[in-house]
Write a protein that holds these residues in place. Structure first.
Motif, PDB file in Angstrom:
ATOM      1  N   ASP A 210      -4.711   1.914  -8.715  1.00  0.00           N
ATOM      2  CA  ASP A 210      -6.161   1.924  -8.541  1.00  0.00           C
ATOM      3  C   ASP A 210      -6.913   2.174  -9.841  1.00  0.00           C
ATOM      4  OD1 ASP A 210      -5.301   4.500  -8.889  1.00  0.00           O
ATOM      5  OD2 ASP A 210      -6.330   5.338  -7.124  1.00  0.00           O
TER       6      ASP A 210
ATOM      7  N   SER B 152       0.821  -1.203   0.000  1.00  0.00           N
ATOM      8  CA  SER B 152       0.000   0.000   0.000  1.00  0.00           C
ATOM      9  C   SER B 152       0.859   1.260   0.000  1.00  0.00           C
ATOM     10  CB  SER B 152      -0.936  -0.027   1.203  1.00  0.00           C
ATOM     11  OG  SER B 152      -0.198  -0.126   2.404  1.00  0.00           O
TER      12      SER B 152
ATOM     13  N   ARG C  89     -13.060  -5.888   4.724  1.00  0.00           N
ATOM     14  CA  ARG C  89     -12.802  -4.556   5.271  1.00  0.00           C
ATOM     15  C   ARG C  89     -12.517  -4.579   6.758  1.00  0.00           C
ATOM     16  NH1 ARG C  89     -18.266  -5.050   4.558  1.00  0.00           N
ATOM     17  NH2 ARG C  89     -19.653  -4.408   6.273  1.00  0.00           N
TER      18      ARG C  89
ATOM     19  N   ARG D 246      -9.448   2.482   2.038  1.00  0.00           N
ATOM     20  CA  ARG D 246      -9.181   2.898   0.654  1.00  0.00           C
ATOM     21  C   ARG D 246      -8.431   1.817  -0.095  1.00  0.00           C
ATOM     22  NH1 ARG D 246      -4.990   7.715  -1.185  1.00  0.00           N
ATOM     23  NH2 ARG D 246      -5.097   7.344  -3.436  1.00  0.00           N
ATOM     24  N   ARG D 247      -8.924   1.466  -1.288  1.00  0.00           N
ATOM     25  CA  ARG D 247      -8.251   0.487  -2.133  1.00  0.00           C
ATOM     26  C   ARG D 247      -7.215   1.204  -2.986  1.00  0.00           C
ATOM     27  NH1 ARG D 247     -10.518  -4.884  -4.702  1.00  0.00           N
ATOM     28  NH2 ARG D 247      -8.790  -5.431  -6.080  1.00  0.00           N
TER      29      ARG D 247
ATOM     30  N   ALA E 143      -4.835  -2.348  -0.002  1.00  0.00           N
ATOM     31  CA  ALA E 143      -5.637  -1.297   0.612  1.00  0.00           C
ATOM     32  C   ALA E 143      -4.874  -0.614   1.725  1.00  0.00           C
ATOM     33  CB  ALA E 143      -6.944  -1.871   1.152  1.00  0.00           C
TER      34      ALA E 143
END
Length: 755
Positions: free
Chosen positions: A91, A59, A558, A135-136, A131
């Motif tokens: 993304d 990430s 998540r 947020r991805r 992620a």
């Protein structure tokens, strides 16, 4: 010739062979299918684990658009030879970094597919999200070849064909034995009837085969002939019956005299040597089995001829058969006066059984070795993951309480400290799972006050509770609330449950912690208004590596986590003679975790004082002040940790000398003036345990082990080496300061340095 016209013995033999091969073929195909799908699942799980580790580190790479670091991160996959390709997508679905470096964009999917694993005939493709919080940031792609699976299936197929071939031969052999049991009595009865009918010879008899319908028919037929020649028929019947039983026995029978000469052998005994019984009777044992074979078991024969009953297993080197494992019983043959005239031998060939036993032993040894390798891997993984976290936690824990900084900066550092501690907790969960699965969890049982433990556990989640605006309600109605337990482990249980409640409860939700006493047990119930659970989720809630439906298939995952916390909590509660369970009305209707523990008895309350130990106590305020300037030898090969720790200790008025190897530490200790040693255990040129043992013996020094290895056996080895404290990385500076102060206070090193 039609099937119904075949002789009955051929029908029986064919039925036995065909049935045996059909059953074995079906079983083999089922096993092959099971192995195929099991291997696919194992490959998918293994590749997913690798992917999650890499995705967790990717990430930051995508966040800072660091292509070089992304390639470097993927290059670590060289250690996984079966992974042939990997790629990071941003993304927007564009290729960001690839592995191997010589691959072209055409070697990878143009755009990432939906998250999950996809098999084709030759490979496995896996897409997992990268992620940062909710947020991805992008997608990680891994590709693994399945050559290993097909090689393994090929070997299994070859083994199956070999087993089928061998089984066919055995089935054919035994079919000859079994069909005689049925067909021979019928044929014998028919032949006898023909002789009696045509020749009027009433001296013939049909052999009795058993007590089934054929046996009863034969007995009835022979009974009609008994009136004519009773005595002669009885003698013939006895002789035939004896020979029939011995020749069709599943064991080898033999009888010898005192000169090792055979008086009798059954047909199976002779047939295995390619002979007939008449070829063996009258010969001595060495002539039949070979001199080397006879000498190997001669002492057993002599023991039987001396009147002992002998029973043994051994591998016998037959001259014709080669080495064969045999199970043998020798029974002395005695006269009426008790004298031994020979022996009767009953033997079975157990070579195949011994081969199976060896295979089982080999499989057991491989399983033990695999378990040991897994433990070593987890210990090494723990060390490698903890070590880089250590300087971050040291500096963050220092800055989080530094009054010279602004509240905002201290809050930022506190966030960093909390994140590092959470990462360390995940590592601890993995190690706890290993300890629990091997029954290596040790508990320090003391008298504890549960409400205090719950308040302490609440402190660990208080920040997130406030951030999410959760309404936290307490209903402590258990009075008294004392139990016998390990404070650290029970706080771990409460913290795991509270952490999950906070995680799955939405903003402005509610969590309620209630205690009560029923039937001599203390009940703790932690309820929330969060995500809730289905009945299927409740069934697997406390299973290792199991998570809710949110983490299955295409779920967003998540909520994170490895699915270890509650499984570990269940085992810890059980070790305290308690139980833990869960209930939920359904999805989005909240959930309740129920924990019950036995109340402490009045005798236990009066025999101990209540002791509470926090998982991460703030030791800064209570740490004794340094009265004199002590000289500490810091031995650490990880440079960031060494620099951070030396800096922080010097800020606390300690004099610090550093070394990165055993040799450097030994030289500094020889110079004298050292009060205390803080050492890592894994050093480039030796072991910190060996170093501590030497410094303790030669210079009378005491030390603190500071290492990424935290298994029970690691702690035991460090204590045996002379370390008086064992701190597992990452460690907050307050915990290290407290350990140093405690040693200084207890050992009284204020009286001067040790040379």
């Amino acid at each position: 010739m039609r099937l119904q016209d075949l002789p009955i013995k051929r029908k029986l033999a064919g039925a036995i062979v065909v049935t045996s091969l059909a059953v074995l073929s079906l079983a083999g195909l089922v096993l092959l299918a099971y192995e195929y799908y099991s291997y696919r699942q194992a490959v998918a799980r293994s590749l997913t684990t690798v992917a999650k580790v890499i995705a967790g580190s990717s990430s930051a790479v995508l966040l800072f658009d660091d292509t070089k670091e992304g390639k470097a991160l993927l290059s670590n996959l060289r250690a996984e030879p079966e992974i042939v390709a990997a790629a990071l997508y941003d993304d927007q679905g564009h290729l960001f970094a690839t592995f191997p470096t010589n691959a072209t964009a055409a070697d990878f999917p143009a755009f990432p597919s939906a998250d999950g694993a996809r098999f084709n005939t030759s490979r496995l493709d896996l897409f997992v999200p990268v992620a940062e919080g909710p947020r991805r940031m992008g997608t990680l792609f891994l590709r693994q070849e399945l050559d290993g699976m097909y090689d393994r299936l090929g070997v299994y197929g070859l083994v199956l064909l070999t087993v089928l071939a061998g089984s066919g031969l055995l089935a054919f052999f035994f079919s000859g034995v079994f069909q005689r049991t049925i067909s021979e009595p019928i044929l014998a009865l028919a032949a006898t009837a023909k002789v009696v009918s045509e020749n009027k010879d009433y001296s013939v008899r049909a052999a009795t085969s058993g007590k089934d319908e054929l046996g009863y028919l034969t007995v009835a037929f022979n009974t009609m002939l008994d009136q004519i020649q009773a005595s002669h028929s009885a003698l013939q019947k006895s002789a035939r019956q004896l020979r029939f039983v011995t020749d069709n026995a599943l064991v080898f029978l033999a009888q010898t005299d005192r000169d090792y000469r055979f008086k009798f052998v059954n047909r199976p005994y002779a047939a295995r040597l390619g002979l007939r019984p008449d070829d063996i009777v009258g010969k001595r044992i060495p002539e039949v089995v070979g001199p080397e074979a006879f000498e190997s078991f001669r002492h057993h024969v002599d023991a039987a001829l001396n009147g002992q009953r002998v029973e043994f297993e051994m591998e016998i080197p037959y001259s014709k058969l080669g080495p064969r494992w045999m199970y043998v019983i020798y029974e002395p043959e005695r006269m009426a006066d008790g004298s031994v005239t020979g022996l009767v031998a009953v033997a079975s060939d157990i070579t195949e059984r011994k081969q199976v036993e060896r295979e089982i032993a080999r499989a057991r040894d491989e399983a033990v070795a695999l378990s040991r390798t897994k433990d070593n891997f987890l210990a090494t993984l723990s060390h490698e993951l903890r070590t880089p976290l250590n300087p971050a936690l040291l500096l963050a824990s220092e800055r989080a309480i530094d009054p010279a900084l602004s509240d905002a900066l201290r809050a930022d550092f506190a966030t960093i400290r909390n994140c590092v501690e959470l990462e360390a907790q995940i590592i601890d969960d993995l190690l706890d799972h290993t300890r629990i699965s091997h029954d290596k969890v040790s508990l320090e049982m003391r008298l504890l006050e549960v409400h205090t433990l719950l308040q302490s556990a609440i402190g660990f989640v208080q920040t997130e509770v406030q951030q999410k605006g959760i309404d936290l309600r307490l209903r402590f109605q258990a009075h008294p609330s004392h139990v016998q337990g390990d404070s650290v482990r029970l706080q771990q249980v409460f913290w795991n449950v509270l952490k999950n409640a906070v995680k799955f409860t939405p903003e402005k939700g509610r969590i309620e912690i209630a205690t009560s006493i029923r039937e001599g047990r203390l009940f703790v119930e932690i309820s929330d208004t969060g995500h809730g659970m289905t009945s299927d989720e409740l069934k697997r809630l406390f299973t290792i590596f199991s998570q809710g439906d949110h983490a299955e298939g295409g779920g967003s995952h998540r909520f994170g986590g490895l699915g270890l916390g509650l499984a570990i909590s269940r085992r810890l509660v059980e070790l305290h003679s308690g139980s833990i369970s869960a209930s939920s009305p359904g999805r989005d209707l909240g959930a309740t975790i129920h924990i019950d523990l036995p109340l402490a008895t009045e005798l236990e309350k009066h025999s101990e004082s209540v002791v509470l130990t926090h998982l991460s106590p703030n030791l800064a305020a209570g740490a004794p002040k340094v009265a004199v300037r002590h000289r500490i030898l810091l031995v650490e090969d990880h440079e960031p940790t060494r620099m951070a720790m030396a800096y922080l200790l010097r800020r606390r008025s300690y004099e610090v000398v550093t070394a990165s190897t055993v040799g450097q530490a030994r030289a500094l200790a020889e110079g004298g003036g050292i009060n205390l040693v803080i050492s890592d255990l894994g050093l480039p040129d030796g072991s910190g345990n060996d170093l501590m043992a030497e410094l303790s013996q030669r210079h009378g020094l005491q030390g603190i082990a500071l290492t990424g290895y935290g298994m029970e056996q690691d702690i035991a080895r460090s204590q045996a080496a002379g370390f008086v404290a064992h701190l597992t990385k990452p460690v907050a500076i307050q915990a290290l300061e407290s350990a140093i102060a405690k040693i200084i206070t207890v050992t009284g090193v204020d009286r001067g340095s040790v040379g």
